[in-house]
Design a protein around this motif. Structure first.
Motif, PDB file in Angstrom:
ATOM      1  N   TYR A 112       0.829  -1.192   0.000  1.00  0.00           N
ATOM      2  CA  TYR A 112       0.000   0.000   0.000  1.00  0.00           C
ATOM      3  C   TYR A 112       0.872   1.253   0.000  1.00  0.00           C
ATOM      4  O   TYR A 112       2.076   1.192   0.131  1.00  0.00           O
ATOM      5  CB  TYR A 112      -0.938  -0.020   1.211  1.00  0.00           C
ATOM      6  CG  TYR A 112      -1.672  -1.335   1.326  1.00  0.00           C
ATOM      7  CD1 TYR A 112      -2.709  -1.635   0.452  1.00  0.00           C
ATOM      8  CD2 TYR A 112      -1.289  -2.294   2.261  1.00  0.00           C
ATOM      9  CE1 TYR A 112      -3.371  -2.847   0.526  1.00  0.00           C
ATOM     10  CE2 TYR A 112      -1.950  -3.504   2.338  1.00  0.00           C
ATOM     11  CZ  TYR A 112      -2.984  -3.781   1.470  1.00  0.00           C
ATOM     12  OH  TYR A 112      -3.624  -4.982   1.541  1.00  0.00           O
ATOM     13  N   THR A 141      -0.310  -8.940   5.671  1.00  0.00           N
ATOM     14  CA  THR A 141      -0.330  -7.536   5.269  1.00  0.00           C
ATOM     15  C   THR A 141      -1.292  -6.754   6.147  1.00  0.00           C
ATOM     16  O   THR A 141      -2.191  -7.318   6.785  1.00  0.00           O
ATOM     17  CB  THR A 141      -0.711  -7.388   3.785  1.00  0.00           C
ATOM     18  OG1 THR A 141      -0.444  -6.058   3.343  1.00  0.00           O
ATOM     19  CG2 THR A 141      -2.194  -7.693   3.555  1.00  0.00           C
ATOM     20  N   ARG A 143      -2.652  -2.238   6.618  1.00  0.00           N
ATOM     21  CA  ARG A 143      -2.568  -0.891   6.054  1.00  0.00           C
ATOM     22  C   ARG A 143      -3.200   0.094   7.025  1.00  0.00           C
ATOM     23  O   ARG A 143      -3.892  -0.299   7.974  1.00  0.00           O
ATOM     24  CB  ARG A 143      -3.286  -0.820   4.702  1.00  0.00           C
ATOM     25  CG  ARG A 143      -4.759  -1.080   4.773  1.00  0.00           C
ATOM     26  CD  ARG A 143      -5.410  -1.180   3.396  1.00  0.00           C
ATOM     27  NE  ARG A 143      -6.849  -1.342   3.500  1.00  0.00           N
ATOM     28  CZ  ARG A 143      -7.470  -2.483   3.736  1.00  0.00           C
ATOM     29  NH1 ARG A 143      -6.744  -3.581   3.911  1.00  0.00           N
ATOM     30  NH2 ARG A 143      -8.778  -2.551   3.828  1.00  0.00           N
ATOM     31  N   ARG A 149      -6.092   1.469  -1.154  1.00  0.00           N
ATOM     32  CA  ARG A 149      -6.423   0.054  -0.998  1.00  0.00           C
ATOM     33  C   ARG A 149      -6.056  -0.723  -2.263  1.00  0.00           C
ATOM     34  O   ARG A 149      -6.366  -0.312  -3.376  1.00  0.00           O
ATOM     35  CB  ARG A 149      -7.911  -0.131  -0.703  1.00  0.00           C
ATOM     36  CG  ARG A 149      -8.299  -1.600  -0.537  1.00  0.00           C
ATOM     37  CD  ARG A 149      -9.757  -1.746  -0.145  1.00  0.00           C
ATOM     38  NE  ARG A 149     -10.153  -3.149  -0.089  1.00  0.00           N
ATOM     39  CZ  ARG A 149      -9.930  -3.953   0.938  1.00  0.00           C
ATOM     40  NH1 ARG A 149      -9.311  -3.485   2.001  1.00  0.00           N
ATOM     41  NH2 ARG A 149     -10.320  -5.207   0.920  1.00  0.00           N
ATOM     42  N   THR A 151      -6.560  -4.676  -3.597  1.00  0.00           N
ATOM     43  CA  THR A 151      -7.227  -5.935  -3.283  1.00  0.00           C
ATOM     44  C   THR A 151      -6.292  -7.107  -3.576  1.00  0.00           C
ATOM     45  O   THR A 151      -5.875  -7.311  -4.719  1.00  0.00           O
ATOM     46  CB  THR A 151      -8.522  -6.086  -4.094  1.00  0.00           C
ATOM     47  OG1 THR A 151      -9.389  -4.986  -3.804  1.00  0.00           O
ATOM     48  CG2 THR A 151      -9.226  -7.393  -3.738  1.00  0.00           C
ATOM     49  N   THR A 153      -5.325 -11.398  -2.525  1.00  0.00           N
ATOM     50  CA  THR A 153      -5.851 -12.650  -1.992  1.00  0.00           C
ATOM     51  C   THR A 153      -4.695 -13.591  -1.664  1.00  0.00           C
ATOM     52  O   THR A 153      -3.548 -13.332  -2.000  1.00  0.00           O
ATOM     53  CB  THR A 153      -6.795 -13.327  -3.004  1.00  0.00           C
ATOM     54  OG1 THR A 153      -6.070 -13.596  -4.224  1.00  0.00           O
ATOM     55  CG2 THR A 153      -7.983 -12.428  -3.319  1.00  0.00           C
ATOM     56  N   THR A 156      -2.723 -13.377   4.685  1.00  0.00           N
ATOM     57  CA  THR A 156      -3.432 -12.920   5.882  1.00  0.00           C
ATOM     58  C   THR A 156      -3.514 -11.403   5.841  1.00  0.00           C
ATOM     59  O   THR A 156      -2.494 -10.723   5.928  1.00  0.00           O
ATOM     60  CB  THR A 156      -2.706 -13.380   7.153  1.00  0.00           C
ATOM     61  OG1 THR A 156      -2.620 -14.805   7.170  1.00  0.00           O
ATOM     62  CG2 THR A 156      -3.445 -12.905   8.393  1.00  0.00           C
ATOM     63  N   ASP A 157      -4.718 -10.870   5.677  1.00  0.00           N
ATOM     64  CA  ASP A 157      -4.933  -9.431   5.566  1.00  0.00           C
ATOM     65  C   ASP A 157      -5.553  -8.930   6.865  1.00  0.00           C
ATOM     66  O   ASP A 157      -6.692  -9.280   7.204  1.00  0.00           O
ATOM     67  CB  ASP A 157      -5.852  -9.123   4.382  1.00  0.00           C
ATOM     68  CG  ASP A 157      -5.940  -7.629   4.084  1.00  0.00           C
ATOM     69  OD1 ASP A 157      -5.528  -6.821   4.946  1.00  0.00           O
ATOM     70  OD2 ASP A 157      -6.428  -7.276   2.999  1.00  0.00           O
TER      71      ASP A 157
END
Length: 283
Positions: A112, A141, A143, A149, A151, A153, A156-157
């Motif tokens: 980001y 990750t 932020r 942002r 996106t 996949t 682990t967000d």
């Protein structure tokens, strides 16, 4: 600044130091200061771009690290001289570790960035390609609410709710970090965490690189950064920036513009750098 205060305190342990800062999370549990506050008051203002000494403007020629620049700025502001033995930031962990469900071993990925510093953006789909290629390394990750942002996949967000103190703990306990030139790079430098830096051509290698970091710089490969870092700020939406801060060479990627120097960094280069760091960690 945290590193500069550490070096000052090593030389003058008799000093009582109070830091007035809006970034109190960076000073928490720091044994080199007596207290930190975010209230205005008397004291010495320290800024490495203050008054007549502009270390950023001289960085391509001086070849000093910005950690050294902070120490020199403290010396100027205080009229105290002290040796600089360590350029790394001075961050400390404490009893405020977050309760997060993270893999036992992971790399932290920072994909980001701020709109005002879009010269540091990498191409979005390459981050996803990188994630999909690093199948043996769990990635985490996070932020801030102000970050653009992206996106992603298969990682682990932690979303945009992570505090600065949480981020410090997450990076300090990571096996490695992948990031453009940004705060996560500096946190990794503080704790000796391996880091792959997507640097491009905006800032000099000598100004930013910490020991053990793999710095993917494109300085010298384009006219705009042929003699050093360009110090420009904005690639996407460059028309909104002062002319002397606009990126001079951009490429389109979907609905965004990125600096050509960042576009020159390939997924395979980043993967090779991560593999190098992993090999080093095994010895």
């Amino acid at each position: 600044m945290t590193g500069a205060i550490r070096e000052l305190k090593r030389s003058r342990p008799d000093l009582s130091i109070t830091v007035n800062t809006p970034y109190s999370a960076l000073w928490k549990f720091n044994p080199n200061i007596d207290k930190h506050t975010n209230t205005s008051g008397d004291g010495i203002r320290v800024d490495y771009q203050d008054e007549g000494t502009n270390f950023v403007g001289e960085s391509n020629e001086s070849r000093i690290h910005f950690g050294e620049a902070f120490s020199f700025a403290v010396m100027e502001a205080t009229s105290l001289s002290f040796p600089i033995n360590d350029i790394r930031p001075d961050l400390h962990l404490g009893n405020d570790a977050p309760d997060l469900d993270l893999p036992d071993r992971y790399w932290y990925l920072n994909a980001y960035g701020k709109d005002a510093l879009s010269v540091k953006w990498w191409i979005d789909h390459r981050y996803q390609q990188l994630i999909d290629s690093l199948t043996s390394i769990p990635l985490v990750t996070a932020r801030t609410a102000k970050d653009r942002r992206v996106t992603l996949t298969n990682l682990t967000d932690l979303g945009a709710t992570t505090s600065l103190r949480d981020l410090i703990h997450i990076i300090a306990n990571a096996a490695g970090v992948i990031t453009p030139i940004s705060l996560p790079m500096h946190v990794a430098g503080a704790f000796g965490v391996p880091c792959v830096v997507l640097a491009g051509g905006s800032e000099p290698v000598t100004w930013e690189r910490y020991p053990g970091h793999v710095f993917l710089s494109t300085i010298g490969r384009l006219d705009c950064c042929g003699g050093g870092g360009c110090w420009r700020r904005r690639a996407h939406g460059a028309h909104r920036e002062d002319p002397d801060k606009r990126c001079l060479d951009t490429v389109s990627s979907g609905d965004i513009e990125v600096a050509r120097c960042m576009d020159m960094i390939s997924v395979s280069e980043v993967m090779e750098a991560v593999e190098l760091c992993e090999q080093r960690s095994q010895h």
